[in-house]
Design a protein around this motif. Structure first.
Motif, mmCIF file in Angstrom:
data_model
loop_
_atom_site.group_PDB
_atom_site.id
_atom_site.type_symbol
_atom_site.label_atom_id
_atom_site.label_comp_id
_atom_site.label_asym_id
_atom_site.label_seq_id
_atom_site.Cartn_x
_atom_site.Cartn_y
_atom_site.Cartn_z
ATOM 1 N N GLU A 52 8.838 6.222 6.307
ATOM 2 C CA GLU A 52 7.954 5.761 5.239
ATOM 3 C C GLU A 52 8.239 5.909 3.726
ATOM 4 O OE1 GLU A 52 3.858 6.604 5.220
ATOM 5 O OE2 GLU A 52 3.261 5.222 3.787
ATOM 6 N N GLY B 41 3.274 3.527 7.427
ATOM 7 C CA GLY B 41 2.220 3.857 6.830
ATOM 8 C C GLY B 41 0.984 3.036 7.320
ATOM 9 N N GLN B 42 0.311 2.389 6.387
ATOM 10 C CA GLN B 42 -0.985 1.708 6.744
ATOM 11 C C GLN B 42 -0.916 0.432 7.354
ATOM 12 O OE1 GLN B 42 -3.871 2.359 3.452
ATOM 13 N NE2 GLN B 42 -2.211 4.099 2.862
ATOM 14 N N TYR B 43 0.006 0.243 8.510
ATOM 15 C CA TYR B 43 0.356 -0.907 9.150
ATOM 16 C C TYR B 43 -0.841 -1.842 9.456
ATOM 17 C CZ TYR B 43 2.870 -3.956 12.131
ATOM 18 O OH TYR B 43 3.542 -5.103 12.657
ATOM 19 N N GLU B 44 -1.801 -1.324 9.949
ATOM 20 C CA GLU B 44 -2.934 -1.822 10.754
ATOM 21 C C GLU B 44 -3.800 -2.615 9.653
ATOM 22 O OE1 GLU B 44 -3.042 -2.725 13.610
ATOM 23 O OE2 GLU B 44 -1.631 -1.365 14.641
ATOM 24 N N LYS B 45 -3.632 -1.824 8.435
ATOM 25 C CA LYS B 45 -4.712 -2.077 7.245
ATOM 26 C C LYS B 45 -3.935 -3.354 6.573
ATOM 27 C CE LYS B 45 -7.512 1.733 6.780
ATOM 28 N NZ LYS B 45 -8.028 1.596 8.228
ATOM 29 N N ARG C 50 0.735 -1.169 0.093
ATOM 30 C CA ARG C 50 -0.041 0.076 0.116
ATOM 31 C C ARG C 50 0.897 1.306 -0.145
ATOM 32 N NH1 ARG C 50 -5.270 -1.922 2.988
ATOM 33 N NH2 ARG C 50 -5.846 0.337 2.743
ATOM 34 N N GLY C 51 0.372 2.304 -0.408
ATOM 35 C CA GLY C 51 1.186 3.617 -0.412
ATOM 36 C C GLY C 51 2.309 3.285 -1.431
#
Ligand code: G6P
Length: 616
Positions: A577, A532-536, A480-481
């Protein structure tokens, strides 16, 4: 695509040509051939299907005498790879011999015309048409080779770098280029000259070169000054430059493959790429192109990045960097799509062209088009003196040294490093980036070479994994990202050299299709650093695990959660990131390398590919 090399001087030409072809083999390896004029003035042509080594085997018991010759390694466009279609090609009389890199687009109509005039053809290539056309012009209008070549080239639509030899005048070579590269090396006292698609065949003999300008013809004669002009006879004074490449940079050394050498070089070359561009107090980025043209760059309403292949993936990271640090909207376009899309581009736009080779035909054409429409063009290239940097308004070289392995590795990290510095420098100029963030990123950027080194030192983990996955038929790469372009690049590397089907996807998009492919046979590489969107990303991994997928996760050293759920983890040093791609891509390069090696594939010369794509 296709490599050409020629020599005229006092050395045995065969040695120069064969060595040169080997250096240019990354440009194509479907067939190879060479023409030599021996000491009695007899023209001898040798050809083989396959690699340069096949050519050597074909002619190993022959004398191959002569101090003038032309040679070619082919990436087939018109006509299958075969001896018949291998260059050099000859004219009907057998006097003219020609090698060519590029495509003659209107060869069918020229061929028809020549057929009507009684010419016959032996190959299926566009190149043979050109050498016949030169002969036709010479015969019909009583022209010498130089004038005949000029006259023929005026009819040609397409791209070419050519060298022509006439066995009736063996002390002369005639060369010309349009949209395909050609470099002339000048030996001591002008007693010898070298011609090649890039400097690698030349560097061993001389450091004095001329990068022939587009639409120029050069007449090369031993012991005489070069004569360079356009097709209308306007003479040009040659611009002699010094090559800054050393022999060690283009040799494999103790490495089994160029690709491994180039992966391993990354810590050093990325330090080289930053050298002199970060102030000693590490508080400023000093990019001369941004300093000199900052007044123009800050006015950009939009930035359009054009590139192909791996460079396009670097461009996707560039978009995120520029949007984050400069708050300017950025579009990233495949150069091939951009040029034919009647693009909305104009004086308010800055176009960034990214290209390792600086010769990719589509990227070069995109640059020309955007320039015509008034955009300001900034180049990010590796090969010094190549066509794209010469066509841009300004730019930055990535300075990672020659990249020879067909699968691009260090060029990608070099491009991302330059894009990072560009975004920081412009962001600061625009006042879009606060000083603390600016200094934080610079401070972290400086640590990247050391962290790359640590990442490479851990390659045993990746090597072990490659044993497990050598015979996988498909792979999915997710991120992601900033990690999404890295997923694309990891998948591309695997496809290119391991011939395993692989897809890169934004992790969240998996639910919209690729999830249907997941079962226990499907390796899924998740780029899942703690940023970044680690949990996601953790949720995405859970979704894969719930469907029995096998997860290989690239995680930060500091990770605590993903290592509990993934089947395999590859640790990389933690960073911020926006700099993650510079590290996360390395295990993916290494994975594809070892999978290809274990499958017994030719890592440096994968099937059907060429490093420098000079045709559309
Ligand atoms: C070819 C190469 C790739 C490269 C792409 C763009 O496909 O095999 O490695 O990324 O061309 O090349 P460029 O020289 O413009 O970066």
């Amino acid at each position: 695509m296709c490599g050409i090399v020629s020599y005229i001087g006092y050395r045995p030409a065969y040695d120069v040509l064969i060595k040169g072809l080997k250096r240019l083999e990354y440009r194509g390896y479907d067939s190879a051939g060479l023409a030599l004029i021996d000491n009695q003035g007899k023209l001898n042509i040798y050809k083989a299907k396959g690699r340069v080594s096949d050519l050597e085997n074909t002619i190993k018991n022959q004398d191959c005498i002569g101090t003038v010759g032309i040679a070619h390694t082919r990436w087939a466009t018109h006509g299958e790879p075969s001896v018949k279609n291998a260059h050099p090609h000859c004219s009907q009389s057998g006097h003219l011999t020609l090698i060519h890199n590029g495509i003659i687009e209107n060869y069918t109509s020229i061929k028809q015309h020549l057929l009507e005039k009684g010419f016959t053809f032996k190959s299926d290539t566009d190149t043979e048409v050109l050498v016949q056309l030169i002969e036709y012009k010479m015969l019909t209008y009583d022209l010498d080779l130089v004038e005949g070549t000029k006259s023929a080239l005026k009819h040609v639509i397409g791209a070419y770098a050519i060298v022509v030899l006439d066995d009736r005048n063996p002390s002369q070579l005639v060369a010309a280029r349009k949209s395909s590269p050609l470099v002339i090396g000048i030996g001591e006292g002008q007693e010898e000259y070298f011609l090649a698609s890039d400097v690698t065949p030349i560097v061993e003999y001389t450091d004095q070169v001329i990068y022939l300008d587009d639409e120029r013809i050069a007449v090369i004669e031993r012991g005489k000054d070069l004569y360079i002009s356009d097709l209308e006879n306007h003479r040009q004074i040659p611009d002699i430059q010094r090559i800054d490449v050393e022999l060690g940079q283009i040799e494999k050394g103790n490495y089994s493959h160029y690709m491994l050498k180039e992966i391993t070089e990354q810590p050093r070359v990325i330090a080289d790429c930053m050298r002199g561009r970060i102030s000693p107090d590490r508080k400023h980025i000093i990019l001369s192109a941004v300093i000199d043209y900052g007044y123009l760059l800050v006015k950009a309403k939009r930035i359009i990045i054009v590139a192909c292949g791996t460079s396009w993936h670097a461009g996707l990271i560039g978009k995120q960097l520029i949007e984050e640090f400069c708050r300017i909207p950025v579009m990233v376009e495949y150069a091939s799509e951009f040029r034919y899309s009647n693009p909305v581009v104009g004086p308010d736009d800055v176009v960034i062209a990214i290209s390792q080779s600086g010769e990719t035909a589509d990227t070069l054409a995109a640059v020309e088009l955007a320039k015509e429409k008034g955009a300001f063009i900034f180049g990010i290239c590796n090969a010094v003196g190549s066509s794209i940097p010469r066509a841009t308004n300004t730019g930055c070289y990535i300075h990672v040294g020659p990249e020879i392995g067909v699968a691009s590795t260090k060029a990608f990290t070099g491009q991302v490093t330059v894009l990072t510095m560009f975004a920081l420098a412009l962001g600061e100029k625009l006042g879009a980036l606060d000083q603390a963030k600016y200094e934080e990123v610079i401070a972290e950027l400086v640590t990247i070479p050391e962290k790359m080194k640590q990442t490479i030192e851990r390659n045993e983990v990746v090597k072990k994994l490659s044993y497990v996955f050598t015979y996988a038929r498909n792979f999915i790469y997710l991120g992601r990202g900033y990690a999404y372009p890295v997923a694309l690049e990891g998948a591309l590397k695997l496809k290119e050299i391991s011939y395993i089907h692989a897809e890169g996807y934004p992790a969240a998009e998996m639910k919209h299709g690729p999830i249907a492919l997941i079962d226990k046979e499907m390796p899924v590489v998740c780029i899942a650093t703690s940023n970044g969107q680690y949990e996601k990303v953790i949720s995405n991994i859970q979704e894969i695990k719930a469907r029995d997928g096998r997860v290989i996760a690239i995680v930060s050293d500091s990770d605590t959660q993903i290592r509990k759920i993934a089947d395999d983890v590859i640790d990389i040093p933690s960073t911020i990131e926006c700099l993650d791609p510079l590290l996360t891509v390395i295990p993916l390069q290494i994975l594809s390398y070892y999978v290809a090696v274990l499958k017994g594939l030719d890592v440096d010369m994968p099937r059907n590919l060429a490093k420098s794509v000079t045709v559309e």
